[in-house]
Design an enzyme around this catalytic site. Structure first.
Site, PDB file in Angstrom:
ATOM      1  N   LEU A   6       0.841  -1.205   0.000  1.00 48.83           N
ATOM      2  CA  LEU A   6       0.000   0.000   0.000  1.00 48.83           C
ATOM      3  C   LEU A   6       0.873   1.252   0.000  1.00 48.83           C
ATOM      4  O   LEU A   6       1.616   1.506   0.943  1.00 48.83           O
ATOM      5  CB  LEU A   6      -0.906   0.010   1.235  1.00 48.83           C
ATOM      6  CG  LEU A   6      -1.715  -1.271   1.469  1.00 48.83           C
ATOM      7  CD1 LEU A   6      -2.628  -1.109   2.675  1.00 48.83           C
ATOM      8  CD2 LEU A   6      -2.515  -1.649   0.229  1.00 48.83           C
ATOM      9  N   ALA A   7       0.766   2.006  -1.087  1.00 45.35           N
ATOM     10  CA  ALA A   7       1.639   3.182  -1.223  1.00 45.35           C
ATOM     11  C   ALA A   7       0.919   4.337  -1.909  1.00 45.35           C
ATOM     12  O   ALA A   7       1.526   5.116  -2.629  1.00 45.35           O
ATOM     13  CB  ALA A   7       2.893   2.798  -2.007  1.00 45.35           C
ATOM     14  N   ALA A   8      -0.388   4.441  -1.675  1.00 43.68           N
ATOM     15  CA  ALA A   8      -1.155   5.486  -2.366  1.00 43.68           C
ATOM     16  C   ALA A   8      -1.250   6.776  -1.571  1.00 43.68           C
ATOM     17  O   ALA A   8      -1.616   7.816  -2.101  1.00 43.68           O
ATOM     18  CB  ALA A   8      -2.557   4.971  -2.692  1.00 43.68           C
ATOM     19  N   GLY A   9      -0.917   6.686  -0.294  1.00 45.99           N
ATOM     20  CA  GLY A   9      -1.074   7.855   0.580  1.00 45.99           C
ATOM     21  C   GLY A   9      -0.143   8.993   0.172  1.00 45.99           C
ATOM     22  O   GLY A   9       0.862   8.793  -0.505  1.00 45.99           O
ATOM     23  N   ARG A  13       3.060  14.326   6.146  1.00 48.69           N
ATOM     24  CA  ARG A  13       3.991  14.774   7.186  1.00 48.69           C
ATOM     25  C   ARG A  13       5.443  14.866   6.701  1.00 48.69           C
ATOM     26  O   ARG A  13       6.299  15.428   7.363  1.00 48.69           O
ATOM     27  CB  ARG A  13       3.892  13.837   8.403  1.00 48.69           C
ATOM     28  CG  ARG A  13       2.645  14.069   9.216  1.00 48.69           C
ATOM     29  CD  ARG A  13       2.412  12.957  10.214  1.00 48.69           C
ATOM     30  NE  ARG A  13       1.865  11.753   9.579  1.00 48.69           N
ATOM     31  CZ  ARG A  13       1.717  10.588  10.199  1.00 48.69           C
ATOM     32  NH1 ARG A  13       2.084  10.448  11.448  1.00 48.69           N
ATOM     33  NH2 ARG A  13       1.200   9.555   9.560  1.00 48.69           N
ATOM     34  N   ASP A  97       5.659   1.902   3.790  1.00 46.46           N
ATOM     35  CA  ASP A  97       6.595   2.827   4.442  1.00 46.46           C
ATOM     36  C   ASP A  97       7.427   2.174   5.542  1.00 46.46           C
ATOM     37  O   ASP A  97       7.871   2.834   6.464  1.00 46.46           O
ATOM     38  CB  ASP A  97       5.841   4.059   4.971  1.00 46.46           C
ATOM     39  CG  ASP A  97       4.773   3.706   6.001  1.00 46.46           C
ATOM     40  OD1 ASP A  97       4.587   2.515   6.297  1.00 46.46           O
ATOM     41  OD2 ASP A  97       4.122   4.640   6.507  1.00 46.46           O
ATOM     42  N   ASN A 161      -0.399  -3.035  15.917  1.00 45.64           N
ATOM     43  CA  ASN A 161      -0.517  -3.628  14.588  1.00 45.64           C
ATOM     44  C   ASN A 161       0.618  -3.098  13.720  1.00 45.64           C
ATOM     45  O   ASN A 161       0.784  -1.890  13.579  1.00 45.64           O
ATOM     46  CB  ASN A 161      -1.879  -3.228  14.001  1.00 45.64           C
ATOM     47  CG  ASN A 161      -1.999  -3.572  12.530  1.00 45.64           C
ATOM     48  OD1 ASN A 161      -1.379  -4.529  12.058  1.00 45.64           O
ATOM     49  ND2 ASN A 161      -2.801  -2.798  11.809  1.00 45.64           N
ATOM     50  N   ARG A 431      60.414  28.021 -22.630  1.00 41.07           N
ATOM     51  CA  ARG A 431      60.377  29.125 -21.682  1.00 41.07           C
ATOM     52  C   ARG A 431      61.502  30.089 -22.068  1.00 41.07           C
ATOM     53  O   ARG A 431      62.432  29.711 -22.767  1.00 41.07           O
ATOM     54  CB  ARG A 431      60.574  28.624 -20.255  1.00 41.07           C
ATOM     55  CG  ARG A 431      61.930  27.989 -20.056  1.00 41.07           C
ATOM     56  CD  ARG A 431      62.167  27.517 -18.635  1.00 41.07           C
ATOM     57  NE  ARG A 431      63.524  27.056 -18.492  1.00 41.07           N
ATOM     58  CZ  ARG A 431      63.864  25.896 -17.924  1.00 41.07           C
ATOM     59  NH1 ARG A 431      62.941  25.081 -17.464  1.00 41.07           N
ATOM     60  NH2 ARG A 431      65.124  25.575 -17.806  1.00 41.07           N
TER      61      ARG A 431
HETATM   62  C1  UD1 Z   1      -1.843   1.792   9.676  1.00 35.23           C
HETATM   63  C2  UD1 Z   1      -2.826   0.857  10.384  1.00 35.23           C
HETATM   64  C3  UD1 Z   1      -2.443   0.791  11.867  1.00 35.23           C
HETATM   65  C4  UD1 Z   1      -1.015   0.310  11.993  1.00 35.23           C
HETATM   66  C5  UD1 Z   1      -0.053   1.168  11.173  1.00 35.23           C
HETATM   67  C6  UD1 Z   1       1.305   0.526  11.129  1.00 35.23           C
HETATM   68  C7  UD1 Z   1      -4.957   1.060   9.228  1.00 35.23           C
HETATM   69  C8  UD1 Z   1      -6.330   1.634   9.274  1.00 35.23           C
HETATM   70  N1  UD1 Z   1      -4.159   1.341  10.248  1.00 35.23           N
HETATM   71  O1  UD1 Z   1      -1.991   3.074  10.248  1.00 35.23           O
HETATM   72  O2  UD1 Z   1      -3.300  -0.112  12.533  1.00 35.23           O
HETATM   73  O3  UD1 Z   1      -0.621   0.308  13.344  1.00 35.23           O
HETATM   74  O4  UD1 Z   1      -0.519   1.294   9.818  1.00 35.23           O
HETATM   75  O5  UD1 Z   1       2.251   1.375  10.549  1.00 35.23           O
HETATM   76  O6  UD1 Z   1      -4.647   0.348   8.305  1.00 35.23           O
HETATM   77  N2  UD1 Z   1      -2.612   3.936   2.077  1.00 35.23           N
HETATM   78  C9  UD1 Z   1      -3.141   3.759   0.820  1.00 35.23           C
HETATM   79  N3  UD1 Z   1      -4.398   4.215   0.576  1.00 35.23           N
HETATM   80  C10 UD1 Z   1      -5.151   4.822   1.528  1.00 35.23           C
HETATM   81  C11 UD1 Z   1      -4.597   4.997   2.812  1.00 35.23           C
HETATM   82  C12 UD1 Z   1      -3.318   4.536   3.066  1.00 35.23           C
HETATM   83  O7  UD1 Z   1      -2.497   3.209  -0.058  1.00 35.23           O
HETATM   84  O8  UD1 Z   1      -6.286   5.197   1.212  1.00 35.23           O
HETATM   85  C13 UD1 Z   1      -1.231   3.457   2.335  1.00 35.23           C
HETATM   86  C14 UD1 Z   1      -0.268   4.555   2.755  1.00 35.23           C
HETATM   87  O9  UD1 Z   1       0.396   5.079   1.623  1.00 35.23           O
HETATM   88  C15 UD1 Z   1       0.682   3.825   3.692  1.00 35.23           C
HETATM   89  C16 UD1 Z   1      -0.152   2.686   4.246  1.00 35.23           C
HETATM   90  O10 UD1 Z   1      -1.284   2.560   3.422  1.00 35.23           O
HETATM   91  O11 UD1 Z   1       1.796   3.275   3.027  1.00 35.23           O
HETATM   92  C17 UD1 Z   1      -0.572   2.944   5.689  1.00 35.23           C
HETATM   93  O12 UD1 Z   1      -1.313   4.134   5.720  1.00 35.23           O
HETATM   94  P1  UD1 Z   1      -1.134   5.181   6.903  1.00 35.23           P
HETATM   95  O13 UD1 Z   1      -2.076   6.287   6.682  1.00 35.23           O
HETATM   96  O14 UD1 Z   1       0.305   5.466   7.092  1.00 35.23           O
HETATM   97  O15 UD1 Z   1      -1.698   4.290   8.121  1.00 35.23           O
HETATM   98  P2  UD1 Z   1      -1.376   4.445   9.630  1.00 35.23           P
HETATM   99  O16 UD1 Z   1      -2.177   5.548  10.193  1.00 35.23           O
HETATM  100  O17 UD1 Z   1       0.098   4.502   9.822  1.00 35.23           O
HETATM  101 CA    CA Z   2       2.107   4.760   8.520  1.00 39.97          CA
END
Ligand code: UD1
Ligand code: CA
Length: 444
Positions: A6-9, A13, A97, A161, A431
């Site tokens: 999952l890397a869409a965020g 920060r 991440d 988690n 020179r």
């Molecule tokens: C998430 C977990 C949390 C865990 C933590 C560990 C959830 C709801 N929570 O929280 O329980 O302790 O990771 O680090 O899963 N992402 C997407 N699409 C979205 C949202 C997020 O691809 O719509 C990706 C982000 O890019 C990231 C990852 O998912 O790589 C985690 O998202 P992030 O928002 O960092 O979750 P946390 O709040 O850290």
């Molecule tokens: Ca995170």
């Protein structure tokens, strides 16, 4: 087994134009570490969910499949976007991440999983703030509560988690359909699928990993530095275990891609970067910086910078030499203090001991450069080459105005400005003759 990363965020920060997962840790993008851990655990099919700056990520990362999540509606929603990839293989899901994750841990997870419907990786940390907490009753898993949704008692739980899970594909698909976004963030939490699966068949396992470092997420630049320093420690320890002496590991920065041979000694404050290869029994002295270069065996480098070049065995570089891109420096050469070499070939046995610039040159074997020699390679418009054949002697303070060549076994008198080719075995003096004006002082 397939992997979904999952890397869409957005990685808000980080406060960066660069997507978070492309920030580098020890010379390699964060996302590549996770991809490599999956590959080293034997997973061939890897899907990366991208959204924010998807195109930039796609341009920079290869060997995986991408799916785009247009709106970031939560980790559960991100996995829903990838549902067409889910068929009958188990699905490993990881946040994008956590670069310190290892293939060993992924293999252990797969081993623990067996016939579970889902196995979640947890770990115990001193400061759990920000993480989802593992809520248990009588030791048994109940659910995950996100930091923002947790009550006072739940906030005290320090089993968290990690964001790494292994799912049975059918159960994952079913649970995703049942997700709601009824929570503080109005997001579809992947974490809720665990509770859903547990309520369906009570077959959810937890693998509580003992090294929490592996799961440290990079959310801001402070965490980027923390994770980088742990990665650096891991890399340096790998080299030390392989027979490299590192005198003060805390001060030495070695990229993930660097190779170093046995019995090489690395002094403090050294930087070895991007695909550099160092041979055996080398000494890399204090403050040296070597980038994209290949250093053969028994080379001694002192406080010098070497970029994109090759240095062959037993050669000595420095102190304070600057080897710029595209040099091949042969065996037993000496490139001494305040010498700059650029885009040049230097033959074996040649000595360029002090205060010299050699640019765009082909220099043969066993040549001696006197102090202060300059190859004058640039006329303000174009660059030209200088060629010096074997066994020649270049006197101190010589200017070689390129294009120019010096034949074998020739001598150039100190202080000469050479504008014409020097035939072999000759002495070139360019020179003015000295005039001594006798008793000059008295007359004035
Ligand atoms: C998430 C977990 C949390 C865990 C933590 C560990 C959830 C709801 N929570 O929280 O329980 O302790 O990771 O680090 O899963 N992402 C997407 N699409 C979205 C949202 C997020 O691809 O719509 C990706 C982000 O890019 C990231 C990852 O998912 O790589 C985690 O998202 P992030 O928002 O960092 O979750 P946390 O709040 O850290
Ligand atoms: Ca995170």
């Amino acid at each position: 087994m397939i992997a979904i990363i999952l890397a869409a965020g957005q990685g808000k920060r980080m406060k960066s134009d660069l997507p978070k997962v492309l920030h580098k840790v020890c010379g390699k993008p964060i996302l590549n570490y996770i991809i490599d851990a999956c590959k080293n655990a034997g997973i061939e099919k890897i899907i990366v969910v991208v959204g924010h700056k998807a195109d930039v990520i796609k341009e920079n990362i290869s060997g995986v499949e991408f799916i785009v999540q247009n709106e970031q509606l939560g980790t559960g929603h991100a996995v829903m976007c990838a549902k067409d990839f889910i068929d009958d293989e188990n699905v490993l899901i990881l946040n994008g991440d956590i670069p310190l994750i290892t293939s060993d841990t992924l293999k252990k997870l797969s081993h623990m999983h067996k016939q579970n419907s889902v196995t979640l990786v947890s770990t115990v940390v001193e400061n759990p703030s920000g993480y989802g907490r593992i809520v248990r009753r009588d030791e048994k898993f109940l659910r995950i509560v996100e930091d923002k949704d947790a009550d006072k008692n739940e906030l005290l739980i320090n089993e968290i988690n990690t964001g790494v899970y292994l799912f049975n594909p059918k159960m994952l698909k079913t649970a995703l359909q049942l997700l709601s976004n009824n929570n503080v963030q109005n997001e579809y939490y992947l974490t809720d699928t665990i509770e859903i699966i547990k309520s369906m068949d009570d077959n959810a396992g937890i693998f509580c990993a003992d090294n929490y470092h592996e799961f440290l997420g990079v959310n801001d630049r402070v965490q980027l530095a923390q994770v980088s320093s742990l990665m650096q420690k891991r890399i340096n320890e790998k080299h030390m275990r392989n027979g490299v002496t590192i005198i003060n590991p805390k001060s030495v920065y070695i990229d993930d891609s660097v190779e170093i041979g046995q019995d090489t000694i690395i002094y403090p404050n050294v930087f070895l970067e991007s695909n550099t290869k160092i041979g055996r029994r080398c000494i890399i002295g204090a403050g040296s910086n070597i980038v994209s270069s290949e250093i053969f065996d028994e080379v001694n480098v002192q406080s010098s910078v070497i970029l994109n070049s090759i240095v062959k065995s037993k050669t000595k570089i420095g102190p304070f030499a600057y080897i710029r891109p595209n040099c091949i420096i042969d065996e037993n050469v000496k490139v001494g203090d305040f010498v700059e070499v650029k885009n040049s070939n230097i033959g074996s046995g040649t000595k360029i001991s002090h205060l010299t610039y050699v640019g765009d040159s082909d220099v043969g074997q066993n040549i001696n450069f006197g102090c202060g020699t300059v190859t004058v390679n640039y006329d303000g418009n174009k660059k030209f080459r200088t060629k010096i054949d074997d066994n020649s002697f270049i006197g101190c303070n010589t200017n070689l105005i390129a294009p120019v060549s010096v034949g074998k076994n020739s001598y150039i008198a100190a202080g000469s400005t050479i504008t014409e080719d020097v035939p072999e075995k000759s002495l070139a003096i360019a020179r003015q003759r000295q005039i001594n004006k006798l008793d000059w002082k008295k007359k004035n």
